[in-house]
Scaffold this active site. Sequence first.
Site, PDB file in Angstrom:
ATOM      1  N   TYR A  11       8.791 -87.867 -29.640  1.00 51.07           N
ATOM      2  CA  TYR A  11       9.841 -87.661 -30.588  1.00 51.07           C
ATOM      3  C   TYR A  11      10.961 -86.538 -30.089  1.00 51.07           C
ATOM      4  CZ  TYR A  11       6.494 -90.266 -33.073  1.00 51.07           C
ATOM      5  OH  TYR A  11       5.692 -91.467 -33.605  1.00 51.07           O
TER       6      TYR A  11
ATOM      7  N   GLN B 257       3.698 -80.572 -41.040  1.00 54.87           N
ATOM      8  CA  GLN B 257       4.304 -80.677 -39.652  1.00 54.87           C
ATOM      9  C   GLN B 257       5.765 -80.902 -39.591  1.00 54.87           C
ATOM     10  OE1 GLN B 257       3.687 -84.493 -37.243  1.00 54.87           O
ATOM     11  NE2 GLN B 257       2.350 -83.035 -35.887  1.00 54.87           N
TER      12      GLN B 257
ATOM     13  N   ARG C 202       2.950 -78.369 -31.649  1.00 53.47           N
ATOM     14  CA  ARG C 202       2.149 -79.599 -31.053  1.00 53.47           C
ATOM     15  C   ARG C 202       2.833 -80.111 -29.773  1.00 53.47           C
ATOM     16  NH1 ARG C 202      -0.653 -85.344 -33.381  1.00 53.47           N
ATOM     17  NH2 ARG C 202      -2.743 -84.642 -32.960  1.00 53.47           N
TER      18      ARG C 202
ATOM     19  N   GLY D 187      -8.576 -86.706 -37.107  1.00 54.83           N
ATOM     20  CA  GLY D 187      -7.815 -87.690 -37.548  1.00 54.83           C
ATOM     21  C   GLY D 187      -8.639 -88.730 -38.113  1.00 54.83           C
ATOM     22  N   ARG D 188      -8.777 -89.661 -37.583  1.00 51.93           N
ATOM     23  CA  ARG D 188      -9.370 -90.948 -38.373  1.00 51.93           C
ATOM     24  C   ARG D 188     -10.594 -90.906 -39.010  1.00 51.93           C
ATOM     25  NH1 ARG D 188     -10.167 -94.645 -33.688  1.00 51.93           N
ATOM     26  NH2 ARG D 188     -10.302 -92.295 -32.320  1.00 51.93           N
TER      27      ARG D 188
END
Length: 346
Positions: free
Chosen positions: A154, A106, A202, A313-314
């Site tokens: 971002y 990424q 993304r 993810g987690r």
Amino acid sequence: MTQSNSVQALFQPFTLHNLTLNNRIVMAPMTRQFSPEGVPGSDVAAYYRRRAENNVGLIVTEGTIIDHPDASNQQNVPHIYGEAALKGWEKVVSDVHAAGGKIIPQIWHMGARGQVGDYTEQEVQEIVQQFAKSAASAKEIGFDGIELHGAHEYLIDQFFWNKTNPRTDRYGGDMVQRTRFAVEVIEACREAVGPDFPIVFRFSQWKGSDYSAKLAETPEELERFLQPLSDAGVDVFHCSTRRFWQPEFEGSDLNLAGWTKKLTGKPTITVGSVGLDGEFMSLFKEGKGAEVSGIDDLLHRLEQGEFDFVAIGRALLADPAWASKIQEGRLDELVAFSPAALQTLN
């Protein structure tokens, strides 16, 4: 825990250009800060290799920083430039490939310290070229594609959002005009890597400072936003949400990935609390973990073609063998997520 739906849909291959993935499971990008001075070491390589060994179809690395002074204020976030960092990533790629996996970085700029209006057009062009340079480096050292981080307020997302983009030049204006920076980044990266190297993009509606924010309030607005990005050369859209099961717009059960696929015709990745009973912001706001939950609804949506890939993810952070356990029906062995999982590269 029991699971009534077949997991077969998760374990179908998918081919994109010259890249064939063994299944539809994607490791979501998660910032770890275990790369001193921006250089990933053998522990980072082993961390990603463990997921590849356990049947993750595509690994998206944590965010990797381009060569720009404002790109990061975190010392141990990995770079995607410079000889030492690129050599470290080459080792990561080699280890993941040796385990039978596929991996993309990424590529990330964390954002303007003030507003994006503080950059001159020349500075904006320099940043575009640094994205392209990192994309070219990623291809050169053996990555299988790239993901551009255009979400979560971002830098790229700061250009998208009217609250953070007051510019009056060609990088500002209405919703479509505010995609210009992202379009130029995508086009420059495409030129750098060629036509057959996958580019994932993304994006998110929600922002780091506003979880209820929406770039697009309606499907029509979402289509206007996505079309320039799609035309610029995006192959796959990674649609970041906090809870994958939530409808994006009233009057339809489709989530953000579902709408994006419907509107662009491009493959999409869904993400957001997959396999867990609590969304991830509770970790940062309250330090809370999450228990294992079933994925029947996810499987149904995947079978129906609402989206093409599922980012974990987690659940993968806590349990490197999550994908293998799901495939083999070892559901009672799945590991709950606790904040302690952030403290080590297990």
